[in-house]
Design an enzyme around this catalytic site. Structure first.
Site, PDB file in Angstrom:
ATOM      1  CG  ASP A 263      -1.707   1.353   1.630  1.00  0.00           C
ATOM      2  OD1 ASP A 263      -2.921   1.114   0.863  1.00  0.00           O
ATOM      3  OD2 ASP A 263      -1.005   1.779   1.574  1.00  0.00           O
TER       4      ASP A 263
ATOM      5  CG  HIS B  69      -4.569   9.724   0.108  1.00  0.00           C
ATOM      6  ND1 HIS B  69      -3.506   9.476  -0.040  1.00  0.00           N
ATOM      7  CD2 HIS B  69      -4.978   9.141   2.178  1.00  0.00           C
ATOM      8  CE1 HIS B  69      -3.404   9.149   0.672  1.00  0.00           C
ATOM      9  NE2 HIS B  69      -3.467   8.816   2.060  1.00  0.00           N
TER      10      HIS B  69
ATOM     11  CE  LYS C 291      -3.296   4.624   0.683  1.00  0.00           C
ATOM     12  NZ  LYS C 291      -2.044   4.701   0.638  1.00  0.00           N
TER      13      LYS C 291
ATOM     14  CE1 TYR D 299       0.278   7.892   2.986  1.00  0.00           C
ATOM     15  CE2 TYR D 299       0.717   5.551   2.621  1.00  0.00           C
ATOM     16  CZ  TYR D 299       0.389   6.503   2.230  1.00  0.00           C
ATOM     17  OH  TYR D 299      -0.749   6.263   3.077  1.00  0.00           O
TER      18      TYR D 299
HETATM   19  P1  NAD Z   1       0.814   1.709  12.047  1.00  0.00           P
HETATM   20  O1  NAD Z   1       0.065   2.228  13.154  1.00  0.00           O
HETATM   21  O2  NAD Z   1       0.827   0.497  11.500  1.00  0.00           O
HETATM   22  O3  NAD Z   1       2.148   1.646  13.510  1.00  0.00           O
HETATM   23  C1  NAD Z   1       3.375   1.525  12.495  1.00  0.00           C
HETATM   24  C2  NAD Z   1       4.321   2.362  13.537  1.00  0.00           C
HETATM   25  O4  NAD Z   1       3.972   1.090  14.748  1.00  0.00           O
HETATM   26  C3  NAD Z   1       5.326   2.960  13.604  1.00  0.00           C
HETATM   27  O5  NAD Z   1       6.113   4.197  14.071  1.00  0.00           O
HETATM   28  C4  NAD Z   1       5.834   1.374  13.365  1.00  0.00           C
HETATM   29  O6  NAD Z   1       7.443   1.438  13.407  1.00  0.00           O
HETATM   30  C5  NAD Z   1       5.919   0.635  14.523  1.00  0.00           C
HETATM   31  N1  NAD Z   1       5.120  -0.296  14.609  1.00  0.00           N
HETATM   32  C6  NAD Z   1       5.349  -1.245  13.223  1.00  0.00           C
HETATM   33  N2  NAD Z   1       4.939  -2.470  13.883  1.00  0.00           N
HETATM   34  C7  NAD Z   1       5.338  -2.644  15.180  1.00  0.00           C
HETATM   35  C8  NAD Z   1       5.499  -3.696  16.085  1.00  0.00           C
HETATM   36  N3  NAD Z   1       5.595  -5.134  15.217  1.00  0.00           N
HETATM   37  N4  NAD Z   1       6.370  -3.244  16.692  1.00  0.00           N
HETATM   38  C9  NAD Z   1       6.742  -2.313  17.739  1.00  0.00           C
HETATM   39  N5  NAD Z   1       6.618  -1.459  16.724  1.00  0.00           N
HETATM   40  C10 NAD Z   1       6.029  -1.726  15.349  1.00  0.00           C
HETATM   41  O7  NAD Z   1       0.772   3.233  11.125  1.00  0.00           O
HETATM   42  P2  NAD Z   1       0.563   4.053   9.682  1.00  0.00           P
HETATM   43  O8  NAD Z   1       1.603   3.333   9.370  1.00  0.00           O
HETATM   44  O9  NAD Z   1      -0.003   4.789  10.078  1.00  0.00           O
HETATM   45  O10 NAD Z   1      -0.307   3.120   9.280  1.00  0.00           O
HETATM   46  C11 NAD Z   1       0.132   1.755   8.317  1.00  0.00           C
HETATM   47  C12 NAD Z   1       0.179   1.960   7.062  1.00  0.00           C
HETATM   48  O11 NAD Z   1      -1.425   1.999   6.535  1.00  0.00           O
HETATM   49  C13 NAD Z   1       0.920   3.484   6.117  1.00  0.00           C
HETATM   50  O12 NAD Z   1       2.404   2.511   5.891  1.00  0.00           O
HETATM   51  C14 NAD Z   1      -0.713   3.563   5.089  1.00  0.00           C
HETATM   52  O13 NAD Z   1      -0.121   2.707   3.714  1.00  0.00           O
HETATM   53  C15 NAD Z   1      -1.774   3.552   5.153  1.00  0.00           C
HETATM   54  N6  NAD Z   1      -1.991   4.552   5.958  1.00  0.00           N
HETATM   55  C16 NAD Z   1      -2.627   5.462   4.947  1.00  0.00           C
HETATM   56  C17 NAD Z   1      -3.549   6.467   5.446  1.00  0.00           C
HETATM   57  C18 NAD Z   1      -4.884   7.209   4.571  1.00  0.00           C
HETATM   58  O14 NAD Z   1      -5.086   8.062   5.333  1.00  0.00           O
HETATM   59  N7  NAD Z   1      -5.219   6.245   3.661  1.00  0.00           N
HETATM   60  C19 NAD Z   1      -3.177   7.273   6.690  1.00  0.00           C
HETATM   61  C20 NAD Z   1      -2.320   6.802   7.314  1.00  0.00           C
HETATM   62  C21 NAD Z   1      -1.664   5.197   6.933  1.00  0.00           C
END
Ligand code: NAD
Length: 276
Positions: free
Chosen positions: A49, A112, A79, A54
């Site tokens: 994704d 998005h 997106k 990004y």
């Molecule tokens: P997330 O909830 O996946 O959290 C990511 C954070 O948690 C990072 O700091 C990472 O280092 C940490 N982390 C990940 N796995 C871990 C683990 N096993 N143990 C400890 N820490 C861990 O947050 P995100 O990145 O905001 O969301 C995931 C994905 O969703 C994004 O990469 C993106 O592709 C998507 N996204 C979409 C939108 C949207 O508006 N459509 C917005 C935000 C994110």
């Protein structure tokens, strides 16, 4: 029961979309994103994704090409960004994404954010992209029920997916139910609450009970709600940890306890009130 990283759901047009994907928000273009995506693909993830905003589509595309995995075995999402909606250049933005990704098509192209005054017209352009065959499915992100109603009202294609913020502090049961009824697959972003989940005592207790990590509990909880999940990490150990969620099942009583954490609390922007 969802029991393998290979398991997928069928979108409303019959396209297969894996339940687990790999999110790349805030992973830098170039070596960092290439290494992360290659590693994720190597250990079994088959869905990636990304998004125009990004700024790492080039690296994502390169990693996919160099992975040795046939393109058709990978589910790729990107997106369209808000400025492109305001400038009414959806088709041009899509072509640019394909160019950066160096691919002939994406599996899923998402709006998005529901940019006020623009998202309905955007959806009409998305339908044209879908009809061209270069996006195997089209969908939306951050749409509330009223946004979805607006586009369902005068469109031919029902969004295949709504990608929304979703975690135990933000369940949005009405939105989930609406999407289910309309055959719109819900997909979770920030499933780990961007890290805040790790300070939640109940999730910690449940993790101890199942001998799993807090991240694994949060992600499994997504799957058991039939919500696709796309955790992000650039750290190989965590990328692997987040994929090990197919060998256990959270009992209904514990699902209920997790559901009860819901406070309607967002860690990201409000889809009805954002300024970007
Ligand atoms: P997330 O909830 O996946 O959290 C990511 C954070 O948690 C990072 O700091 C990472 O280092 C940490 N982390 C990940 N796995 C871990 C683990 N096993 N143990 C400890 N820490 C861990 O947050 P995100 O990145 O905001 O969301 C995931 C994905 O969703 C994004 O990469 C993106 O592709 C998507 N996204 C979409 C939108 C949207 O508006 N459509 C917005 C935000 C994110």
């Amino acid at each position: 029961m969802i029991s393998s990283i290979k398991d997928y759901t069928l979108l409303n047009n019959g396209l297969k979309m894996p339940w687990l994907g790999f999110g790349v928000f805030k992973i830098n273009d170039g070596q960092e994103v290439e290494d992360a995506v290659k590693y994720a693909l190597e250990i079994g993830y088959r869905s990636i994704d990304t998004a125009t905003v990004y700024r790492n589509e080039r690296g994502v595309g390169k990693a996919i090409r160099e992975s040795g995995i046939p393109r058709e075995d990978i589910f790729l999402t990107t997106k369209v960004w808000n400025d492109d909606q305001r400038e009414k250049r959806i088709m041009a933005a899509f072509e640019e994404s394909l160019e950066r990704l160096k691919t002939e098509y994406v599996d899923l192209y998402l709006v998005h954010w529901p940019v006020k005054g623009f998202y309905q017209e955007t959806w009409q352009e998305m339908e044209k992209i879908y009809q061209s065959g270069r996006a195997k499915a089209i969908g939306v992100s951050n749409f509330q029920i009223h946004h979805l109603e607006d586009i369902l009202h005068d469109s031919q294609v029902v969004p295949a997916v709504n990608q929304i913020e979703f975690h135990p502090r933000l369940v949005q049961p009405e939105l989930l139910k609406f999407c289910q009824e309309q055959k719109i697959q819900t997909e979770a972003w920030s499933p780990l609450m961007q890290g805040e989940i790790f300070s939640e005592p109940l999730v910690k207790r449940i993790a101890e009970k199942y001998q799993k990590t807090l991240a694994q509990i949060a992600l499994r909880w997504n799957l058991q709600h039939e919500v696709i999940t796309i955790p992000k990490s650039a750290n190989p150990n965590r990328i692997a940890e987040n994929s090990q969620i197919f060998d256990f099942e959270i009992a209904q009583e514990d699902m209920n306890l997790l559901d009860a954490l819901d406070q309607g609390k967002r860690v990201g922007p409000d889809p009805d009130n954002f300024n970007f």
